[in-house]
Design a protein around this motif. Structure first.
Motif, mmCIF file in Angstrom:
data_model
loop_
_atom_site.group_PDB
_atom_site.id
_atom_site.type_symbol
_atom_site.label_atom_id
_atom_site.label_comp_id
_atom_site.label_asym_id
_atom_site.label_seq_id
_atom_site.Cartn_x
_atom_site.Cartn_y
_atom_site.Cartn_z
ATOM 1 N N LEU A 158 32.582 13.736 -12.585
ATOM 2 C CA LEU A 158 31.787 14.890 -11.453
ATOM 3 C C LEU A 158 30.782 14.308 -10.884
ATOM 4 O O LEU A 158 30.231 15.055 -10.534
ATOM 5 N N GLU A 159 29.473 12.826 -11.659
ATOM 6 C CA GLU A 159 28.847 12.251 -10.311
ATOM 7 C C GLU A 159 29.142 12.266 -9.430
ATOM 8 O O GLU A 159 31.013 11.921 -8.705
ATOM 9 N N ASN A 160 28.596 12.515 -8.662
ATOM 10 C CA ASN A 160 28.000 12.249 -6.249
ATOM 11 C C ASN A 160 28.299 10.750 -6.932
ATOM 12 O O ASN A 160 27.401 9.743 -7.601
ATOM 13 N N PRO A 161 29.207 10.206 -5.949
ATOM 14 C CA PRO A 161 29.218 9.286 -5.747
ATOM 15 C C PRO A 161 28.340 8.466 -4.952
ATOM 16 O O PRO A 161 27.103 9.394 -4.508
ATOM 17 N N GLY A 162 27.964 7.374 -6.387
ATOM 18 C CA GLY A 162 25.692 6.559 -5.360
ATOM 19 C C GLY A 162 24.805 7.096 -5.825
ATOM 20 O O GLY A 162 23.931 6.917 -5.330
ATOM 21 N N GLY A 163 25.365 8.653 -6.232
ATOM 22 C CA GLY A 163 24.379 9.243 -6.910
ATOM 23 C C GLY A 163 22.935 8.691 -7.860
ATOM 24 O O GLY A 163 21.745 9.102 -8.054
ATOM 25 N N GLY A 164 23.705 7.939 -9.104
ATOM 26 C CA GLY A 164 23.089 7.680 -9.991
ATOM 27 C C GLY A 164 21.625 5.989 -8.698
ATOM 28 O O GLY A 164 20.591 6.154 -9.441
ATOM 29 N N GLU A 165 22.799 5.464 -8.448
ATOM 30 C CA GLU A 165 21.937 4.382 -7.654
ATOM 31 C C GLU A 165 20.465 4.874 -5.929
ATOM 32 O O GLU A 165 19.371 4.808 -6.422
ATOM 33 N N PHE A 166 20.891 6.352 -5.812
ATOM 34 C CA PHE A 166 20.020 7.101 -5.405
ATOM 35 C C PHE A 166 19.207 7.400 -6.063
ATOM 36 O O PHE A 166 17.612 7.324 -5.678
#
Length: 118
Positions: A25-33
């Protein structure tokens, strides 16, 4: 509160830090952002405030560490304790200049009413 936020902010929610089967469910790149905005060690919810050009104005890492004043501030999360609500008011002041004092107080009053009773 929603109309006040809608008049002063463009809000976006990124899904990050999910576990197990919810990881998809995570947004791709969300953690990096989140990490790039200073939230790598912040927990959730983590808020970052950007101007119209994407320049960072502030984030929710505003709470001092009482036993270690030299430590970097920690994440406010969802403001519930009185000192968190005051700190959130300062974030609103800094990031929403068109928000009047009365409007800001309306938001803070709602957080105060919703806070768990101690």
């Amino acid at each position: 509160m929603k109309p006040l936020f809608d008049e002063n902010y463009v809000t976006r929610v990124l899904v990050v830090l999910e576990n197990g089967p919810k990881k998809v469910l995570e947004n791709p790149g969300g953690g990096e952002f989140m990490a790039a905005m200073g939230g790598a060690k912040s927990g959730l919810p983590f808020m970052v405030f950007l101007d119209a050009k994407g320049k960072k104005l502030a984030d929710s890492n505003v709470m001092p560490v009482p036993k270690n004043p030299a430590a970097p501030p920690t994440n406010i999360g969802c403001p519930a304790a009185p000192e968190e609500i005051v700190a959130f008011g300062e974030l609103l002041k800094k990031t929403a200049p068109r928000l009047s004092d009365a409007q800001r107080q309306t938001i803070l009053d709602e957080f105060t009413k919703a806070a768990p009773k101690r």
